[in-house]
Design a protein around this motif. Sequence first.
Motif, PDB file in Angstrom:
ATOM      1  N   GLY A   3      18.895  -3.851 -23.821  1.00 25.13           N
ATOM      2  CA  GLY A   3      19.981  -3.573 -22.709  1.00 25.13           C
ATOM      3  C   GLY A   3      19.393  -2.488 -21.826  1.00 25.13           C
ATOM      4  N   ASN A   4      20.477  -1.975 -21.209  1.00 26.21           N
ATOM      5  CA  ASN A   4      20.004  -1.131 -19.948  1.00 26.21           C
ATOM      6  C   ASN A   4      20.037   0.209 -20.598  1.00 26.21           C
ATOM      7  OD1 ASN A   4      20.293  -3.069 -18.041  1.00 26.21           O
ATOM      8  ND2 ASN A   4      22.030  -2.706 -17.374  1.00 26.21           N
ATOM      9  N   GLY A   5      19.250   1.077 -20.120  1.00 25.24           N
ATOM     10  CA  GLY A   5      19.387   2.526 -20.352  1.00 25.24           C
ATOM     11  C   GLY A   5      20.541   3.211 -19.392  1.00 25.24           C
ATOM     12  N   GLN A   6      20.761   4.437 -19.783  1.00 27.28           N
ATOM     13  CA  GLN A   6      21.895   5.024 -19.256  1.00 27.28           C
ATOM     14  C   GLN A   6      21.514   5.765 -17.649  1.00 27.28           C
ATOM     15  OE1 GLN A   6      25.179   4.798 -20.668  1.00 27.28           O
ATOM     16  NE2 GLN A   6      23.751   3.181 -21.472  1.00 27.28           N
ATOM     17  N   VAL A   7      20.413   6.113 -17.402  1.00 26.43           N
ATOM     18  CA  VAL A   7      20.233   7.209 -16.307  1.00 26.43           C
ATOM     19  C   VAL A   7      18.741   7.056 -15.981  1.00 26.43           C
ATOM     20  CG1 VAL A   7      19.641   9.165 -17.644  1.00 26.43           C
ATOM     21  CG2 VAL A   7      20.573   9.487 -15.309  1.00 26.43           C
ATOM     22  N   ALA A   8      18.614   7.122 -14.812  1.00 34.95           N
ATOM     23  CA  ALA A   8      17.081   7.269 -14.284  1.00 34.95           C
ATOM     24  C   ALA A   8      16.735   8.861 -14.263  1.00 34.95           C
ATOM     25  CB  ALA A   8      16.996   7.006 -12.695  1.00 34.95           C
ATOM     26  N   GLY A   9      15.285   9.124 -13.856  1.00 32.76           N
ATOM     27  CA  GLY A   9      14.778  10.475 -13.847  1.00 32.76           C
ATOM     28  C   GLY A   9      13.802  10.646 -14.666  1.00 32.76           C
ATOM     29  N   SER A  10      13.455  11.745 -15.193  1.00 34.65           N
ATOM     30  CA  SER A  10      12.548  12.063 -16.285  1.00 34.65           C
ATOM     31  C   SER A  10      12.929  11.897 -17.631  1.00 34.65           C
ATOM     32  CB  SER A  10      12.063  13.511 -16.016  1.00 34.65           C
ATOM     33  OG  SER A  10      11.550  13.559 -14.680  1.00 34.65           O
ATOM     34  N   HIS A  11      12.295  11.382 -18.646  1.00 31.18           N
ATOM     35  CA  HIS A  11      12.504  11.224 -19.899  1.00 31.18           C
ATOM     36  C   HIS A  11      11.731  11.976 -20.955  1.00 31.18           C
ATOM     37  CE1 HIS A  11      15.013   7.984 -17.908  1.00 31.18           C
ATOM     38  NE2 HIS A  11      14.122   7.708 -17.344  1.00 31.18           N
ATOM     39  N   TYR A  12      12.095  12.264 -22.050  1.00 32.20           N
ATOM     40  CA  TYR A  12      11.404  12.421 -23.176  1.00 32.20           C
ATOM     41  C   TYR A  12      12.163  11.840 -24.683  1.00 32.20           C
ATOM     42  CZ  TYR A  12      14.317  16.533 -23.916  1.00 32.20           C
ATOM     43  OH  TYR A  12      15.323  17.490 -24.326  1.00 32.20           O
ATOM     44  N   MET A  13      11.436  11.775 -25.850  1.00 34.07           N
ATOM     45  CA  MET A  13      11.935  11.433 -26.822  1.00 34.07           C
ATOM     46  C   MET A  13      12.074  12.391 -27.850  1.00 34.07           C
ATOM     47  SD  MET A  13      10.521   7.418 -27.189  1.00 34.07           S
ATOM     48  CE  MET A  13      10.454   6.269 -25.980  1.00 34.07           C
ATOM     49  N   LYS A  14      12.985  12.332 -28.828  1.00 31.58           N
ATOM     50  CA  LYS A  14      13.170  13.205 -30.015  1.00 31.58           C
ATOM     51  C   LYS A  14      13.912  12.654 -31.205  1.00 31.58           C
ATOM     52  CE  LYS A  14      16.985  15.908 -28.114  1.00 31.58           C
ATOM     53  NZ  LYS A  14      17.486  17.036 -27.667  1.00 31.58           N
ATOM     54  N   ILE A  15      13.361  13.036 -32.312  1.00 29.18           N
ATOM     55  CA  ILE A  15      14.008  12.497 -33.438  1.00 29.18           C
ATOM     56  C   ILE A  15      14.529  13.934 -34.364  1.00 29.18           C
ATOM     57  CG2 ILE A  15      12.415  10.594 -33.844  1.00 29.18           C
ATOM     58  CD1 ILE A  15      10.763  12.390 -35.780  1.00 29.18           C
ATOM     59  N   GLY A  16      15.421  13.647 -35.510  1.00 29.55           N
ATOM     60  CA  GLY A  16      16.043  14.544 -36.135  1.00 29.55           C
ATOM     61  C   GLY A  16      17.287  14.264 -36.613  1.00 29.55           C
ATOM     62  N   VAL A  17      18.022  15.235 -36.439  1.00 30.65           N
ATOM     63  CA  VAL A  17      19.543  15.119 -36.747  1.00 30.65           C
ATOM     64  C   VAL A  17      20.429  16.216 -35.835  1.00 30.65           C
ATOM     65  CG1 VAL A  17      19.418  14.693 -39.179  1.00 30.65           C
ATOM     66  CG2 VAL A  17      19.330  17.169 -38.403  1.00 30.65           C
ATOM     67  N   TYR A  18      21.297  15.424 -34.886  1.00 29.51           N
ATOM     68  CA  TYR A  18      22.170  16.087 -34.182  1.00 29.51           C
ATOM     69  C   TYR A  18      23.697  15.529 -34.280  1.00 29.51           C
ATOM     70  CZ  TYR A  18      24.061  17.512 -29.566  1.00 29.51           C
ATOM     71  OH  TYR A  18      24.584  18.310 -28.534  1.00 29.51           O
ATOM     72  N   ALA A  19      24.539  16.589 -34.951  1.00 30.83           N
ATOM     73  CA  ALA A  19      25.663  16.145 -35.376  1.00 30.83           C
ATOM     74  C   ALA A  19      26.638  15.887 -34.441  1.00 30.83           C
ATOM     75  CB  ALA A  19      26.007  17.356 -36.430  1.00 30.83           C
ATOM     76  N   HIS A  20      27.379  14.845 -34.611  1.00 25.44           N
ATOM     77  CA  HIS A  20      28.688  14.502 -33.871  1.00 25.44           C
ATOM     78  C   HIS A  20      30.063  14.791 -34.517  1.00 25.44           C
ATOM     79  CE1 HIS A  20      26.322  12.245 -30.999  1.00 25.44           C
ATOM     80  NE2 HIS A  20      25.439  12.086 -31.918  1.00 25.44           N
ATOM     81  N   GLU A  21      31.076  14.861 -33.806  1.00 18.36           N
ATOM     82  CA  GLU A  21      32.391  15.140 -34.552  1.00 18.36           C
ATOM     83  C   GLU A  21      32.828  13.856 -35.417  1.00 18.36           C
ATOM     84  OE1 GLU A  21      36.868  15.516 -32.929  1.00 18.36           O
ATOM     85  OE2 GLU A  21      35.243  15.078 -31.255  1.00 18.36           O
TER      86      GLU A  21
END
Length: 216
Positions: free
Chosen positions: A180-198
């Motif tokens: 599917g489509n990405g969300q935004v144009a511009g510059s990008h980078y990738m990352k892994i790990g944990v990012y907590a949500h509500e």
Amino acid sequence: MVSQPIFHQALLPFLFCITTLSLVVADPTDGFTRLPSPSSNFQIQKHYDLPQNKCYTFSNGVYRFWVYTNDTSSTGTRARCELRIGNYYTSGVLQFEGYFYIPNGTTGTTIHQVVSSGVSAAAATATTSQSTVYHGSLTHFLSPTLETNIYDKWYRFSLIHDVGANNVKIFINGVQKFNGNGQVAGSHYMKIGVYAHEGASHYVESRWRNIKLFTR
């Protein structure tokens, strides 16, 4: 013994060939060139002022990330411990590959992101892709579901980001689960790990190994 009809015997080699061909599945890395190890550009990003070894370790080839989601933040982000991989990219086709493991009980945390810097002030930062764990399933953002019953098993995760086409493909164990489509144009980078949500569990953890980048 009853011999097979000549017609059936003549078809056997043909049917065997068709069956064999149907089992051949293209690998996500086909047509890609592997890039040098991205480890020289690794950067740990975390939300609180604790020593790095309190949320991240690398041992025996395994990257381990964890946070307690009630930890106080000094940076204004949610509880997180993430590894930024590589440099910004603004064009081309980049593929990330790695194997992830989620311990039972972890929920409400993103484990892989394609982070973007937008082209306008109104979209200064955004996320092109998020792969998130919810109650034992891996989802792309909130949906669709990429894989169920993921706890306590290693999975191969491949993500292909075609910047020019604004397209993201995700594969689990070599099988395409999202296109599917990405969300935004511009510059990008990738990352892994944990990012907590509500609604995240009190403790969240992800593990990764065999991290690779490819281009085409």
